[in-house]
Design a protein around this motif. Structure first.
Motif, short mmCIF file in Angstrom:
data_model
loop_
_atom_site.label_atom_id
_atom_site.label_comp_id
_atom_site.label_asym_id
_atom_site.label_seq_id
_atom_site.Cartn_x
_atom_site.Cartn_y
_atom_site.Cartn_z
N GLY A 4 34.73 -5.75 -50.88
CA GLY A 4 36.35 -5.09 -50.03
C GLY A 4 36.85 -3.58 -50.48
N LYS A 5 37.76 -3.89 -50.62
CA LYS A 5 38.28 -2.26 -51.12
C LYS A 5 39.35 -2.76 -52.19
CE LYS A 5 36.99 0.53 -47.75
NZ LYS A 5 36.34 1.26 -47.77
N GLN A 21 47.53 -4.71 -62.87
CA GLN A 21 46.59 -5.55 -62.06
C GLN A 21 45.76 -5.34 -61.73
OE1 GLN A 21 47.32 -9.40 -62.32
NE2 GLN A 21 47.31 -9.71 -63.76
N HIS A 22 44.43 -5.13 -61.10
CA HIS A 22 43.65 -5.60 -59.84
C HIS A 22 43.43 -6.75 -59.11
CE1 HIS A 22 39.21 -6.60 -58.75
NE2 HIS A 22 39.61 -5.13 -57.88
N ARG A 23 43.25 -6.29 -57.35
CA ARG A 23 43.74 -7.89 -57.17
C ARG A 23 42.03 -6.96 -56.07
NH1 ARG A 23 46.54 -10.74 -59.66
NH2 ARG A 23 48.42 -10.91 -59.50
N GLY A 24 41.78 -8.27 -55.67
CA GLY A 24 40.31 -7.68 -54.66
C GLY A 24 39.93 -9.37 -54.13
N LEU A 65 45.76 1.52 -52.56
CA LEU A 65 45.00 0.28 -51.86
C LEU A 65 43.81 1.86 -51.68
CD1 LEU A 65 47.50 -0.95 -49.10
CD2 LEU A 65 45.95 -2.01 -51.47
N LEU A 66 42.96 1.66 -52.20
CA LEU A 66 41.55 2.42 -52.53
C LEU A 66 41.11 2.15 -51.91
CD1 LEU A 66 41.59 2.52 -56.70
CD2 LEU A 66 42.70 4.00 -55.42
N ASP A 67 40.16 4.16 -51.17
CA ASP A 67 39.40 3.57 -50.24
C ASP A 67 38.04 4.46 -51.26
OD1 ASP A 67 36.64 3.71 -48.54
OD2 ASP A 67 38.29 4.54 -46.97
#
Length: 69
Positions: A4-5, A21-24, A65-67
Motif C-alpha cells: 500500500g501507500k 508515527q508510521h501507519r500502514g 498520505l504519501l504516493d
C-alpha cells in the motif's frame, strides 16, 4: 517492502511536543466512515500509546498520505 501507500499520523501533546508515527497496511486499509471520519486498523505496536495520550490532551491530528510513485 511496504504494502500500500505509506501514511504518517501526527499528533502533539498539550504543550505542543510533536509525535509522528508510521501507519500502514494493505491497499484500502483506510476507510471513509462519513464526511468527517476516517477509519483504519491500529495494529499493535510498541505499547507506548503516545498517540492516544496526545489525543486525550489535544484533539488535533494530521495525516500525511504519501504516493512515492
Amino acid at each position: 517492502m511496504m504494502r500500500g501507500k505509506p501514511i504518517f499520523f501526527a499528533t502533539a501533546s498539550a504543550d505542543g511536543q510533536p509525535y509522528i508515527q508510521h501507519r500502514g497496511g494493505p491497499k484500502g486499509f483506510i476507510k471513509v466512515i462519513d464526511e468527517r471520519t476516517l477509519g483504519f486498523a491500529d495494529y499493535r505496536g510498541n505499547r507506548q500509546y503516545i498517540t492516544l495520550a496526545n489525543l486525550s490532551e489535544n484533539d488535533r491530528a494530521f495525516l500525511f498520505l504519501l504516493d512515492p510513485a
